[in-house]
Design a protein around this motif. Structure first.
Motif, short mmCIF file in Angstrom:
data_model
loop_
_atom_site.label_atom_id
_atom_site.label_comp_id
_atom_site.label_asym_id
_atom_site.label_seq_id
_atom_site.Cartn_x
_atom_site.Cartn_y
_atom_site.Cartn_z
N GLU A 43 -25.03 36.75 60.00
CA GLU A 43 -26.21 37.36 59.41
C GLU A 43 -27.39 36.39 59.47
O GLU A 43 -27.22 35.18 59.40
CB GLU A 43 -25.93 37.75 57.96
N GLY A 44 -28.56 36.95 59.63
CA GLY A 44 -29.76 36.12 59.73
C GLY A 44 -30.01 35.56 61.10
O GLY A 44 -31.02 34.91 61.34
N GLY A 45 -29.08 35.79 62.02
CA GLY A 45 -29.20 35.22 63.35
C GLY A 45 -30.06 36.07 64.27
O GLY A 45 -30.08 37.30 64.17
N ASP A 46 -30.76 35.40 65.16
CA ASP A 46 -31.50 36.07 66.23
C ASP A 46 -30.56 36.13 67.42
O ASP A 46 -30.46 35.18 68.20
CB ASP A 46 -32.77 35.29 66.56
N HIS A 47 -29.86 37.24 67.57
CA HIS A 47 -28.85 37.36 68.61
C HIS A 47 -29.45 37.69 69.97
O HIS A 47 -28.73 37.70 70.97
CB HIS A 47 -27.81 38.40 68.20
N ALA A 48 -30.75 37.95 70.02
CA ALA A 48 -31.40 38.27 71.28
C ALA A 48 -31.86 37.03 72.04
O ALA A 48 -32.01 37.07 73.26
CB ALA A 48 -32.61 39.18 71.03
N PHE A 49 -32.08 35.93 71.33
CA PHE A 49 -32.64 34.74 72.00
C PHE A 49 -31.56 34.00 72.79
O PHE A 49 -30.51 33.65 72.26
CB PHE A 49 -33.25 33.78 70.98
N ARG A 50 -31.87 33.74 74.04
CA ARG A 50 -31.03 32.90 74.89
C ARG A 50 -31.95 32.00 75.69
O ARG A 50 -32.76 32.48 76.49
CB ARG A 50 -30.16 33.74 75.84
N PRO A 51 -31.89 30.70 75.48
CA PRO A 51 -32.83 29.82 76.17
C PRO A 51 -32.58 29.82 77.68
O PRO A 51 -31.43 29.90 78.14
CB PRO A 51 -32.52 28.45 75.57
N PRO A 103 -21.26 35.92 66.21
CA PRO A 103 -21.70 37.30 66.43
C PRO A 103 -21.87 38.05 65.12
O PRO A 103 -21.29 37.68 64.09
CB PRO A 103 -20.56 37.90 67.28
N PRO A 104 -22.66 39.13 65.13
CA PRO A 104 -22.91 39.88 63.89
C PRO A 104 -21.62 40.35 63.22
O PRO A 104 -21.48 40.30 62.00
CB PRO A 104 -23.77 41.06 64.35
N GLU A 105 -20.66 40.81 64.02
CA GLU A 105 -19.42 41.33 63.44
C GLU A 105 -18.56 40.25 62.80
O GLU A 105 -17.64 40.54 62.03
CB GLU A 105 -18.61 42.07 64.51
N ALA A 106 -18.87 38.97 63.10
CA ALA A 106 -18.13 37.86 62.50
C ALA A 106 -18.90 37.23 61.35
O ALA A 106 -18.52 36.17 60.85
CB ALA A 106 -17.81 36.81 63.56
N ASP A 135 -36.44 33.65 61.36
CA ASP A 135 -37.77 33.14 61.02
C ASP A 135 -38.22 32.03 61.96
O ASP A 135 -39.30 31.47 61.78
CB ASP A 135 -37.81 32.64 59.57
N HIS A 136 -37.43 31.72 63.00
CA HIS A 136 -37.77 30.62 63.90
C HIS A 136 -37.89 31.03 65.37
O HIS A 136 -38.79 30.52 66.05
CB HIS A 136 -36.71 29.51 63.78
N SER A 137 -37.01 31.88 65.87
CA SER A 137 -36.95 32.09 67.32
C SER A 137 -37.47 33.42 67.86
O SER A 137 -37.84 33.47 69.04
CB SER A 137 -35.50 31.89 67.80
#
Length: 291
Positions: free
Chosen positions: A116-124, A110-113, A85-87
């Motif tokens: 959940e709820g994380g935006d794993h695509a964002f990398r600043p 990571p998702p497998e760990a 909901d942020h990035s």
């Protein structure tokens, strides 16, 4: 000390308000049991500006941000933490403005760990460490790494006007979910103590209205967390053994069904903290018992 949450926030979705000196706010239309009326996006400065937390992928919210900065240039897109909901809205805002992204780093779990709820695509593009400075031509922000709600969570301080962007570490309308493994209650309390030691005049949260009297609010939030942990320990002692989910009823009482799972996750984080402190022991099948 009592804690009174702030739930009077009449700003219409897509409108813009001057919420603090040099800061404007736009609220995304993504209300839920976890986001209140929606995600707050903040615009810092005038002319050449920074946008903090562009929110989820949402065409209407992107259009509202661009309307709010019409005639100006967005040079920085700053993400306080990588929750969905942020990035995720950063990509479209960068495509529209050519701005550079800033943040502590990618989502750390990571998702497998269990991330959940994380935006794993964002990398600043620019990683901002604890005490790192991000600045433009008429504004300056200092980052405070405040893990707990999210491992890569940053608060951002504007020293010249006493504003702290507290994001989801300190929200005005509710407590924050602390969900392991990316969420950590011991880290959360340490980060909260760090914010409490400051003398900010106003906190601007990720959801809900501004907190304009931070000291008593923060003290109440600290006491609220300690009371909940005390209830969890007392309930576990009465039960003898229990899972975190089994403690939700005794600790929280009647609860919106949408919040039951999140409450169990936060209680799990409390139990992990208590285990580190030598007060409880984890057993097989998610069971816990007091020492």
């Amino acid at each position: 000390m009592g804690l009174t949450f702030l739930r009077d926030d009449p700003l219409p979705h897509g409108a813009v308000e001057d919420t603090a000196p040099g800061v404007r706010r736009v609220v995304c239309d993504n209300p839920s049991a976890f986001t209140f009326r929606g995600t707050n996006t903040y615009i810092v400065g005038r002319g050449r500006v920074a946008v903090i937390d562009p929110g989820p992928v949402d065409a209407a919210h992107l259009a509202a941000i661009l309307r709010a900065v019409e005639g100006e240039r967005v040079t920085h897109v700053i993400v306080t933490h990588t929750h969905r909901d942020h990035s995720p809205g950063a990509a479209a805002l960068v495509a529209a403005t050519g701005a550079t992204t800033y943040g502590f780093g990618p989502h750390l779990t990571p998702p497998e760990a269990g991330g959940e709820g994380g935006d794993h695509a964002f990398r600043p593009v620019v990683a901002v460490p604890d005490e790192g400075v991000v600045e433009g031509e008429n504004w300056r922000l200092t980052a405070l790494h405040t893990p707990g709600h999210c491992a890569n969570h940053l608060c951002l301080a504007m020293a010249d006007n006493g504003v702290l962007f507290s994001a989801d570490h300190v929200m005005s309308w509710s407590t924050s979910v602390v969900s392991p493994p990316d969420g950590d209650m011991a880290d959360y309390m340490q980060s909260l103590a760090r914010v409490m030691a400051r003398d900010d005049r106003v906190l601007l949260p990720g959801h809900g209205p501004a907190i304009r009297d931070p000291k008593p609010f923060l003290a109440g939030l600290w006491a609220h967390r300690e009371e909940r942990e005390g209830r969890a320990l007392a309930a576990l002692r009465r039960a003898g053994t229990a899972t975190a989910d089994e403690l939700v009823g005794p600790v929280y009482g009647p609860l919106d069904p949408r919040l039951v799972r999140a409450a169990g996750r936060s209680l799990l984080s409390h139990l992990i903290k208590l285990e580190r402190e030598g007060q409880v022991i984890s057993e097989a099948d998610g069971q816990w018992r007091p020492c």
